[in-house]
Write a protein that holds these residues in place. Structure first.
Motif, short mmCIF file in Angstrom:
data_model
loop_
_atom_site.label_atom_id
_atom_site.label_comp_id
_atom_site.label_asym_id
_atom_site.label_seq_id
_atom_site.Cartn_x
_atom_site.Cartn_y
_atom_site.Cartn_z
N LYS A 203 0.83 -1.20 0.00
CA LYS A 203 0.00 0.00 0.00
C LYS A 203 0.87 1.25 0.00
CE LYS A 203 -3.94 -2.15 2.17
NZ LYS A 203 -4.50 -2.59 3.45
N GLU B 180 -2.63 -6.20 14.85
CA GLU B 180 -1.42 -5.60 14.28
C GLU B 180 -1.59 -4.11 14.11
OE1 GLU B 180 1.32 -7.08 11.72
OE2 GLU B 180 1.63 -8.12 13.62
N VAL B 181 -0.51 -3.36 14.30
CA VAL B 181 -0.55 -1.96 13.84
C VAL B 181 0.50 -1.76 12.78
CG1 VAL B 181 -1.60 -0.69 15.71
CG2 VAL B 181 0.80 -1.36 15.88
N ALA C 253 -2.31 -10.13 9.84
CA ALA C 253 -2.15 -10.49 11.25
C ALA C 253 -2.25 -12.00 11.43
CB ALA C 253 -3.21 -9.79 12.08
N LYS D 5 2.02 1.87 -3.38
CA LYS D 5 0.98 2.48 -4.22
C LYS D 5 0.90 3.98 -3.95
CE LYS D 5 -2.16 -1.35 -5.01
NZ LYS D 5 -3.11 -2.17 -4.27
N LEU D 6 0.99 4.34 -2.67
CA LEU D 6 0.91 5.75 -2.29
C LEU D 6 2.04 6.54 -2.93
CD1 LEU D 6 -0.53 7.85 -0.43
CD2 LEU D 6 1.21 7.33 1.25
N LEU E 123 -8.59 -1.28 12.36
CA LEU E 123 -8.45 -0.16 11.42
C LEU E 123 -7.02 -0.12 10.88
CD1 LEU E 123 -10.37 2.81 13.08
CD2 LEU E 123 -11.21 1.03 11.54
N TYR F 290 -4.00 1.88 8.24
CA TYR F 290 -3.50 3.26 8.18
C TYR F 290 -4.32 4.17 7.27
CZ TYR F 290 0.33 2.20 11.18
OH TYR F 290 1.05 1.87 12.28
N TRP F 291 -5.12 3.57 6.39
CA TRP F 291 -5.97 4.43 5.56
C TRP F 291 -7.00 5.16 6.42
CZ3 TRP F 291 -3.55 5.10 1.32
CH2 TRP F 291 -2.84 4.06 0.73
N PHE G 199 1.20 8.79 14.99
CA PHE G 199 2.30 8.23 14.21
C PHE G 199 2.11 8.51 12.71
CE2 PHE G 199 3.74 4.44 11.79
CZ PHE G 199 5.10 4.69 11.85
N LEU H 179 -4.50 16.16 -1.02
CA LEU H 179 -3.92 14.82 -1.09
C LEU H 179 -4.59 13.93 -0.04
CD1 LEU H 179 -1.66 12.92 -2.17
CD2 LEU H 179 -0.26 13.75 -0.29
N PHE I 133 3.34 10.23 -9.39
CA PHE I 133 2.56 10.53 -10.58
C PHE I 133 2.24 12.02 -10.63
CE2 PHE I 133 -1.49 11.30 -12.67
CZ PHE I 133 -1.31 10.66 -13.88
N PHE I 134 1.85 12.55 -9.46
CA PHE I 134 1.46 13.95 -9.45
C PHE I 134 2.66 14.88 -9.61
CE2 PHE I 134 -2.65 12.57 -7.72
CZ PHE I 134 -3.43 13.22 -8.65
N ILE J 265 1.38 7.05 -6.53
CA ILE J 265 0.41 8.11 -6.81
C ILE J 265 1.07 9.47 -6.62
CG2 ILE J 265 -1.72 9.18 -5.97
CD1 ILE J 265 -2.63 6.28 -5.23
N LEU J 266 1.85 9.59 -5.54
CA LEU J 266 2.55 10.84 -5.27
C LEU J 266 3.48 11.22 -6.42
CD1 LEU J 266 3.59 10.79 -1.52
CD2 LEU J 266 2.38 12.59 -2.71
N TYR K 274 6.61 5.63 17.15
CA TYR K 274 6.40 4.28 16.61
C TYR K 274 6.58 3.23 17.70
CZ TYR K 274 7.11 0.00 13.97
OH TYR K 274 7.01 -1.29 13.50
N LEU L 224 -6.91 9.32 -12.18
CA LEU L 224 -5.54 9.79 -12.38
C LEU L 224 -5.31 10.20 -13.84
CD1 LEU L 224 -3.46 7.27 -10.21
CD2 LEU L 224 -4.00 9.64 -9.70
N ASN M 90 -8.18 -9.90 9.27
CA ASN M 90 -6.92 -9.19 9.16
C ASN M 90 -5.88 -10.21 8.69
OD1 ASN M 90 -4.75 -7.52 9.36
ND2 ASN M 90 -5.41 -6.64 11.32
N LYS N 202 -1.80 5.95 17.25
CA LYS N 202 -1.66 5.48 15.86
C LYS N 202 -1.88 6.64 14.87
CE LYS N 202 -3.31 1.79 12.89
NZ LYS N 202 -4.08 0.54 12.82
#
Lengths: 259, 420
Positions: free
Chosen positions: A3, A258-259, B411, A6-7, B38, B40-41, B246, B103, A13-14, A10-11, A245, B349, B408, B243
């Protein structure tokens, strides 16, 4: 991780998008090493001082620089002339002031607090003296042109004879880096047009680099402070991010997720 | 918030809370049960709040030094950049902050699209969000006019002229918007006023947005309703706070990089040329975050229909909860929708890319195809997909998934590899 990738995609790309806008019209600009690029980029004082000399002896006869003051010349992060030198520079210009107690306008020698004296009283006068074309103000010129410093640097060296088939009107010159290739400014620089006090050879290339650096500073007088602060800010943020973190990992270790 | 029987410990606290239950509110926000899965999005909501506050604070500071007058605006911006202490920093944060805001909002919106967060019972949250997004675009557009550069002036001219497409009254409306017969000082002063007002409207709507969120609670990557509080949830503080913190710090590093090292890359060079009504720039381009809609506008040959298409492209989002007929929220369990989702991302895009290009030749063709697909996605694909798609089995809860698979997945794999 996927992910994040992907971010980043995208960044990028701009950023690509904005920098490549109208790529079709771009020509390859001449390249040189700019000391002010990069994370720790700084101006070279000698270059800035020489650049000021080129500006004031050549460019300033037509181009104004109305947002700068003489005091800026001695400020930190700029050409850093001594205050006495900057005062002497200011005093060498006649500034219109007034009205005085009698209601008369008068001229006096410039002071540090004065803005750079403009070559013409107004836009109309500038146009009249230059065949109808207005020599743009140079205060933020570098930022006002798509190619930035590379464009200005190239333009100054881009004068050549027009290719066959191109006819030029009176007072129009051919420049391979100019938009549309036709420019109303005659080649401003020629070898030895200024005599550098520090003995540097005043070639067109050298003068182009010096004056372009000066223009970059004029447009971004706080560039050095910005780079220095940026480095500190980002290092601080990275350290804080790492600490947060690990705190996060510790706190979330109480939960089965998980985080 | 009626599910709270909170009693402050101190006498003073009780006395105050009986009269104004702010402490109950604070307690609610602290304890607010949040799904523990949840990803990070989901941190972009907090990031957006940070962006809004940053824009308001830097904006207030800039407004103290800025002069909203056609003859002085450009100069006052240079005054901020050169003479105001750290004025360059404040202005660059504000200018890049707008881009970072968009963004973040685009990520926030596309997260919502992926996990079906707009579906029942969260339609009101979604619609409030769309209104916020519309106001953001208005604020950003008017803010871009304020420096009174060439792109400010001509961007304002182009966009306000769109209203002239309205039959009969169009011309009158444009004159009314301008406060004259062209974009001029009256236009600048009213844009400044509105640019100052809108962020506070947004702030109010954000409060409603969060309030509406706290009624059903957060959606989550699995997209199922969960019991609250339960083993599936964690209290907002400290789990989500740290979170979000962070993620915000990571975001700030990117933000700082733009501000300190490439502060002008997202802007347009022409905006450092003072506005000149006699000289039209070679290409008039809006800021990057408006480009997809600009592409849609230009892909329709008729002016009125172009404006209608552009507005519909945004407003269609408000109808999304009813256009998407699928009962399943998360794209994780919708194999077909997931593919169409990524096609839509690519489509937007591409629209953004062609929006920055001249509207001619191949670019125009691509813009037209992409525009058609954009509407096809929302008006045909989504409604049909809800009936046709064979979705994957959805787990009953976050902690006790059925059919052996943890929702998940990462996980679960992690745990498996540990036990082996």
């Amino acid at each position: 991780m996927k992910k994040l990738f992907k971010l980043i995609l995208i960044l990028s790309f701009f950023s690509l998008n904005s920098s490549q806008t109208f790529a079709a019209e771009k020509v390859e600009y001449l390249k040189t090493d700019w000391s002010f690029k990069g994370l720790f980029g700084k101006f070279d004082r000698a270059t800035l001082q020489r650049g000021y000399q080129v500006y004031t002896e050549v460019c300033a006869s037509c181009h104004s620089m109305k947002y700068l003051s003489y005091r800026n010349l001695s400020e930190e992060g700029g050409p850093e002339f001594s205050e006495a030198a900057a005062k002497a520079i200011a005093a060498s210009f006649e500034v219109k002031d007034g009205p005085n107690a009698d209601g008369e306008m008068f001229t006096r020698p410039g002071k540090l607090s004065d803005k750079f004296v403009m070559p013409y009283d107004n836009v109309k006068a500038a146009q009249a003296a230059n065949g109808g074309a207005y020599p743009p103000d140079m205060s933020v010129l570098v930022k006002a042109r798509g190619g930035g410093v590379d464009y200005i640097y190239s333009l100054l060296q881009g004068y050549e004879d027009p290719p066959s088939g191109v006819t030029l009107d009176d007072g129009v010159y051919y420049n391979k880096y100019m938009y549309g290739n036709k420019i109303r400014m005659a080649a401003p620089l020629s070898d030895g047009i200024v005599e550098y006090g520090d003995g540097t050879n005043a070639s067109v290339e050298q003068m182009s680099k010096d004056v372009t650096t000066f223009l970059m500073w004029a447009a971004e007088p706080n560039l050095e402070a910005r780079h220095q602060m940026g480095f500190k800010a980002i290092v601080y943020l990275i350290i804080l991010t790492i600490l947060v973190y690990f705190s996060m990992k510790k706190i979330w270790s109480r939960v089965e997720s998980e985080v | 918030m009626s599910d709270h029987d909170y009693k402050p410990k101190s006498k003073v606290g009780q006395w105050f809370n009986d009269r104004l239950p702010l402490l109950t509110l604070a307690n609610h926000l602290t304890d607010y049960p949040t799904p523990k899965n949840l990803n990070y999005w989901w941190t972009f909501g907090g990031i957006l709040t940070f962006c809004l506050i940053t824009q308001i604070i830097t904006g207030l500071t800039l407004a103290m030094h800025y002069i909203a007058h056609a003859d002085m605006a450009f100069e006052s911006v240079e005054h901020i950049m050169r003479d105001v202490n750290y004025g360059w920093l404040i202005r660059y944060i504000h200018a890049n902050g707008a881009s970072m805001f968009f963004l973040a909002v685009y990520i926030h919106i596309f997260r919502s699209l992926f996990y079906g967060s707009y579906k029942s019972p969260r339609e009101i949250i979604w619609i409030l969000g769309i209104i916020i997004y519309l106001l953001m675009m208005a604020a950003a557009f008017m803010g871009y006019v304020l420096p009174w550069g060439q792109m400010s002036f001509w961007g304002a001219t182009v966009i306000t002229n769109l209203f002239s497409a309205i039959p009969l009254v169009g011309e009158g409306i444009v004159t009314w918007l301008w406060g004259g017969y062209s974009v001029d000082n009256p236009t600048l002063t009213r844009f400044f006023t509105l640019h100052y007002l809108i962020p506070f409207l947004i702030l109010g709507l954000v409060v409603l947005h969060i309030w509406a969120l706290h009624v059903p609670g957060n959606n989550n990557p699995v997209g199922i309703d969960i019991k609250k509080p339960s083993k599936d949830t964690v209290p907002f503080h400290p789990y989500i706070v740290i979170k979000d913190g962070f993620a915000l710090l990571m975001f700030m590093i990117v933000f700082a990089f733009f501000v300190f090292y490439t502060p002008n890359i997202l802007g347009h060079a022409d905006n450092y040329i003072e506005a000149n009504p006699m000289v039209t720039p070679a290409h008039i381009v809006p800021e990057w975050y408006l480009l997809p809609f600009y592409a849609i506008l230009r892909s329709v040959p008729d002016k009125l229909l172009g404006v209608v298409a552009m507005l519909s492209a945004i407003l269609i989002l408000a109808a999304l909860p009813w256009l998407d007929t699928s009962k399943i929220r998360s794209a994780v369990f919708r194999p077909l929708y997931k593919q169409f989702y990524w096609i839509l991302v690519a489509d937007v895009l591409i629209l953004g890319y062609v929006g920055a290009m001249p509207a001619e030749g191949l670019y125009l063709l691509i813009a037209r195809v992409a525009t058609a697909y954009y509407f096809l996605h929302f008006l045909v694909i989504l409604p049909v997909l809800g009936f046709k798609e064979r979705t994957l089995p959805v787990p009953l809860s976050i902690t006790e998934p059925i059919l052996g698979g943890s929702p998940n997945l990462a996980a679960a794999r992690h745990r498996e590899s540990k036990t082996k």
